[in-house]
Design an enzyme around this catalytic site. Structure first.
Site: not given
Length: 302
Positions: A131-133
């Site tokens: 998942l993106d940050r």
């Protein structure tokens, strides 16, 4: 194990070897001493004591082993765990795994002591998807074989259901839709991803409600390319709300994207797992601030 070498200059003559190595290689003196004591640093091909005084002209060779990842006490909600896998609700702002110049403060550091393992990349033990940050929500990680390989295969075969909640800019989308467009590195902006290039990517969406010029969606990934949801929604003219890369940043707000549901068969036991992570409070507040009508769409049944 990276190698470093340099030749001692005349101005450095008389300096202690451990101090010289520490300064020239940008490491601590204690680490330089360990390199010498372990035979990983040598002078002219020969072992030497840390206290050796260089004369000038010597060739110093050092081999610096990569420092292993260290576990850290970072709170991460755990929704399921056994000896094979772990499913977490990743908080927003937490990077999944270490990268160049960033070896701490990641989800991997948080879960090392829980036994995550698998894969060929030592920086990403057990990581089968990301998942993106600034995206919160559900992730599954492996604790070694055979779970790791089986999860990778299940994702490739599209046997893992990943459902997200998103708020996007604009209204007027059809009730349901599919975006089928490759996603890959943007040839003009290498730091970004783009639609229409790269590997096949398919995103399905369902409209849950509209208000104040924004739309709340349920989004299901069929594939899992980097930034896929963000790129696909921006490509159809409805970027994710507060997306600083593919939309418009909003002061005090984060990317409105949350991995809400994760469904798959356990890679070892075959048990069917259906997991849910409620919408985080900051996203709830952000949606209601846009329009109070969104509040009724934020429950598990929405």
């Amino acid at each position: 194990m990276p190698g470093e070498s340099f030749r001692v200059s005349s101005s450095e003559a008389g300096e202690r070897l451990d101090r010289l190595i520490a300064r020239r290689l940008g490491i601590s003196r204690s680490r330089a001493q360990r390199l010498l004591e372990e035979g990983r640093a040598r002078v002219g091909g020969n072992d030497a004591e840390p206290s050796f005084r260089v004369r000038g002209g010597e060739l110093i060779e050092a081999h610096l082993p990569e420092e292993g990842l260290k576990p850290e006490k970072i709170p991460v909600p755990i929704l399921f765990e056994d000896e094979h896998i772990i499913v977490v609700d990743k908080p927003a702002g937490l990077v999944v795994h270490p990268g160049a110049g960033n070896r701490s403060g990641t989800l991997v550091n948080a879960l090392l002591e829980r036994g995550i393992a698998g894969g060929e990349d030592p920086e990403r033990p057990g990581v089968v998807h990301r998942l993106d940050r600034d995206t919160s929500g559900l992730m599954v990680l492996a604790k070694g074989e055979p779970a790791y390989s089986r999860l990778v295969g299940m994702l490739s075969e599209r046997r893992v259901s990943r459902v997200y909640r998103a708020v996007v800019v604009g209204e007027g989308l059809p009730e349901t839709g599919t975006i089928d467009s490759p996603v890959g590195r943007d040839p003009e902006r290498p730091a970004f991803m783009a639609a229409g290039v790269g590997r096949p990517a398919v995103t399905h969406f369902e409209v849950l409600g509209e208000a104040a010029g924004h739309t709340m969606l349920r989004v299901r990934l069929e594939t899992g390319r980097t930034h896929q949801i963000r790129v696909h929604l921006a490509a159809i003219g409805h970027p994710v709300y507060a997306d600083p890369l593919y939309g418009t940043p909003v002061p005090g707000r984060r990317l409105w994207l949350h991995a809400e549901r994760l469904s798959f068969e356990h890679p070892v036991t075959g048990e069917r797992l259906e997991l849910y992570a409620p919408i985080p409070e900051d996203l709830r507040e952000s949606a209601v601030a846009l329009d109070p009508r969104f509040e009724g769409l934020l429950g598990a049944g929405a």
